[in-house]
Scaffold this motif. Structure first.
Motif, short mmCIF file in Angstrom:
data_model
loop_
_atom_site.label_atom_id
_atom_site.label_comp_id
_atom_site.label_asym_id
_atom_site.label_seq_id
_atom_site.Cartn_x
_atom_site.Cartn_y
_atom_site.Cartn_z
N ALA A 153 0.78 -1.31 0.15
CA ALA A 153 0.02 -0.12 0.06
C ALA A 153 0.79 1.19 0.05
CB ALA A 153 -1.05 0.17 1.11
N THR A 154 1.97 1.17 0.33
CA THR A 154 3.03 2.56 0.17
C THR A 154 3.25 2.67 -1.48
OG1 THR A 154 5.06 1.18 -0.03
CG2 THR A 154 4.61 1.73 2.23
N ASN A 155 2.68 2.04 -2.30
CA ASN A 155 2.75 2.32 -3.72
C ASN A 155 1.63 3.26 -4.16
OD1 ASN A 155 5.14 0.97 -4.39
ND2 ASN A 155 3.76 -0.90 -4.67
N ASN A 197 7.20 12.50 2.86
CA ASN A 197 7.87 11.90 4.42
C ASN A 197 8.58 10.92 4.12
OD1 ASN A 197 7.48 10.39 7.04
ND2 ASN A 197 5.99 12.16 7.38
N LYS A 198 9.74 10.79 5.19
CA LYS A 198 10.75 9.93 5.14
C LYS A 198 10.53 8.46 5.46
CE LYS A 198 14.56 13.15 6.43
NZ LYS A 198 15.73 13.60 7.05
N SER A 199 9.20 8.38 6.28
CA SER A 199 8.76 7.32 6.60
C SER A 199 7.62 6.76 5.38
CB SER A 199 7.85 7.31 8.00
OG SER A 199 7.54 6.23 8.28
N PRO A 200 7.78 5.92 4.55
CA PRO A 200 6.68 5.60 3.72
C PRO A 200 5.50 5.07 4.61
CG PRO A 200 8.36 3.78 4.15
CD PRO A 200 8.90 4.86 4.67
N HIS A 201 5.48 4.61 5.61
CA HIS A 201 4.01 4.37 6.25
C HIS A 201 3.59 5.55 7.04
CE1 HIS A 201 6.16 0.49 6.01
NE2 HIS A 201 5.16 -0.07 5.79
N LYS A 202 3.94 6.88 6.90
CA LYS A 202 3.52 8.06 7.50
C LYS A 202 3.19 8.96 6.17
CE LYS A 202 5.34 7.84 11.86
NZ LYS A 202 6.44 8.32 13.14
N GLN A 203 2.97 8.67 5.11
CA GLN A 203 2.68 9.33 3.66
C GLN A 203 1.12 9.29 3.68
OE1 GLN A 203 5.08 8.07 0.51
NE2 GLN A 203 7.03 8.51 1.54
N GLN A 204 0.49 8.19 4.04
CA GLN A 204 -0.75 8.09 3.71
C GLN A 204 -1.81 8.44 4.63
OE1 GLN A 204 -1.15 6.33 0.84
NE2 GLN A 204 0.52 5.25 0.31
N GLY A 254 -1.43 11.33 7.97
CA GLY A 254 -0.07 10.33 7.97
C GLY A 254 -0.69 9.05 8.90
N ARG A 255 -1.98 8.95 9.31
CA ARG A 255 -2.51 8.02 9.84
C ARG A 255 -3.20 6.94 9.36
NH1 ARG A 255 -2.85 10.10 15.25
NH2 ARG A 255 -3.01 7.98 16.04
N GLY A 256 -2.82 6.90 7.87
CA GLY A 256 -3.65 5.94 7.15
C GLY A 256 -3.23 4.45 7.26
N PHE A 257 -1.89 4.14 7.47
CA PHE A 257 -1.57 2.74 7.72
C PHE A 257 -2.22 2.30 9.10
CE2 PHE A 257 0.98 2.80 4.14
CZ PHE A 257 1.20 1.53 3.69
N GLU A 258 -2.20 3.12 9.98
CA GLU A 258 -2.57 2.73 11.38
C GLU A 258 -4.18 2.52 11.16
OE1 GLU A 258 -3.48 4.93 15.74
OE2 GLU A 258 -2.10 5.72 14.06
N ILE A 259 -4.92 3.17 10.18
CA ILE A 259 -6.45 2.96 10.17
C ILE A 259 -6.52 1.50 9.28
CG2 ILE A 259 -8.49 3.76 8.98
CD1 ILE A 259 -7.29 6.74 9.38
N ILE A 260 -5.79 1.42 8.25
CA ILE A 260 -6.15 0.27 7.48
C ILE A 260 -5.84 -1.02 8.18
CG2 ILE A 260 -6.04 1.39 5.28
CD1 ILE A 260 -3.16 -0.15 4.81
#
Length: 428
Positions: A153-155, A197-204, A254-260
């Motif tokens: 999902a980072t893509n 964002n340097k963290s790919p998991h905080k871009q979403q 930036g909380r998208g990954f946390e949500i999914i």
């Protein structure tokens, strides 16, 4: 029939719910399936008309107290069941193609309702969660995209850009389940709000988009082996300069990954619960075919042929294995939370869809040509079961997760092995 009730003791309330739900599924939902498909209609009407029978079944489910059973007991909006208790009931719903929706326990609404319940503001809950839980509207979760490998999902490339008191959403999505439904009133859209964002998991981020917002456009329904699942559907759609209030952001940028992860953990398990129910129904149909005294080959009914009986026994073994994996995962979610039960969920998510395909395939083989026709539910069960090996993360992603969890045990295993060797040497 399910044998789950023999695995552990159900509370009197859940045992009553199980009995009521079993009768509702067997004698009201399954008999209504042919009428449901007939009422869908033809052509473009397939996407405009909600089969009246499903609304009748929804009213009946409410009367029977079978409504919104999925939402776990740690939410104030919950009917009070644990994930383990719901697993028993959800398996029964999985026996019918219409029962989950009839009980307001169908995907993707269950996952979306849990997002609103877990992460939504009071305003978001009032506007979207309440009508969803009432069954007045439906919803969709827009994550997968045609231009990228969405299993990572980072893509995802859909953009969510802040503009004053609004966000502007642009992107193309596909396989968006439920977006074809005329009752679909809201999308939860995942996209990039901070691509640098340097963290790919905080871009979403995940943002709420009303289905009637200007710039939202459905391109086409996607088909699964020729099935379009109208009016629910799995559509390709475009978000073109869609402007929504900043208050529609879920949880925060930036909380998208946390949500999914919070959404997909229980959601994956719900899919598995229903798939076990579908597999058990296939076993039941298999039994009926093998014992049909009007159908004999070489002077024997099918059950009297060893190979045919062996196939049925194998299916029974595999359904039991899948059920136990699901119940274990549900129990772990209750005890340690979905995040700490990820490996157990992954084990079920890999095994159960493949198991269901094998079980349905054996039943199809027993029915011969009839098994692949519209005269049994088996062909449709196979198509939906095959989709589950891809939906909510393909098998390969979950296998990677399982392998990583196993490999993390290496140091502890090596230390144990060294201790065993040392103790053995001391005894020599």
């Amino acid at each position: 029939m399910s044998t789950t009730q023999s695995l552990f003791t159900l509370s009197p309330r859940v045992e009553k719910l199980r009995k009521v739900l079993e009768d509702f599924v067997e004698y009201e939902c399954i008999p209504a399936e042919p009428l449901y498909h007939k009422q869908i209609g033809q052509g473009e009407n397939r996407w405009k008309v909600v089969p009246p029978v499903i609304e009748q079944l929804k009213l009946r489910a409410k009367e029977l107290g079978l409504w919104n059973l999925f939402l776990p007991n740690y939410y104030p909006e919950s009917p009070g069941l644990t994930n383990l208790e719901y697993a028993v009931l959800c398996e029964l719903m999985g026996r019918s193609t219409v029962a989950p929706e009839a009980c307001n326990c169908g995907a993707p609404d269950t996952g979306n309702m849990e997002v609103f319940a877990k992460y939504g503001t009071a305003e978001q809950k009032a506007k979207w969660l309440v009508p969803l839980m009432d069954g007045r509207i439906r919803s969709a979760f827009a994550m997968t995209e045609p231009a990228v490998a969405s299993s990572d999902a980072t893509n995802i490339e859909t953009s969510i850009v802040r503009d004053g008191d609004s966000y502007v959403v642009n992107g193309r999505k596909w396989w968006i389940s439920g977006a074809g439904d005329p009752r679909c009133a809201v999308y939860l859209v995942m996209g990039k709000s901070d691509p640098h964002n340097k963290s790919p998991h905080k871009q979403q981020s995940v943002i709420i988009v009303p289905a009637d917002a200007p710039g939202v456009r459905v391109i086409r329904p996607m088909q699964v082996y020729g099935y379009d699942d109208a009016p629910h559907g799995h559509v390709e759609m475009v978000f073109e300069n869609v402007r929504v209030p900043a208050s529609n952001m879920v949880l925060g940028e930036g909380r998208g990954f946390e949500i999914i992860q919070g959404r997909l953990g229980p959601g994956r398990l719900h899919h598995c619960m229903r798939a076990v129910g579908a597999a058990q129904r296939a076993v039941d149909l298999h039994v009926l075919r093998l014992t049909d005294t009007n159908r004999k080959t070489f002077g024997k009914i099918l059950a009297q042929h060893g190979a045919a009986a062996d196939a049925l026994a194998q299916s029974r073994l595999e359904v039991e294995q899948g059920r136990l994996l699901v119940l274990k995962a549900a129990d772990m979610v209750d005890r340690v939370g979905a995040k700490n039960a990820m490996t157990a969920i992954a084990l079920a998510k890999v095994y159960v869809p493949s198991m269901t395909l094998r079980v349905v395939e054996r039943a199809i083989q027993a029915y011969g040509a009839k098994g692949v026709s519209q005269d049994t539910p088996l062909a449709y069960m196979y198509a939906t079961g095959r989709t589950l090996r891809i939906a909510d993360g393909p098998d390969e992603v979950h296998l990677m997760q399982i392998a990583k969890a196993e490999l993390r045990r290496a140091d502890a295993l090596r230390a144990r092995d060294d201790k065993q060797r040392a103790l053995a040497a001391a005894k020599l």
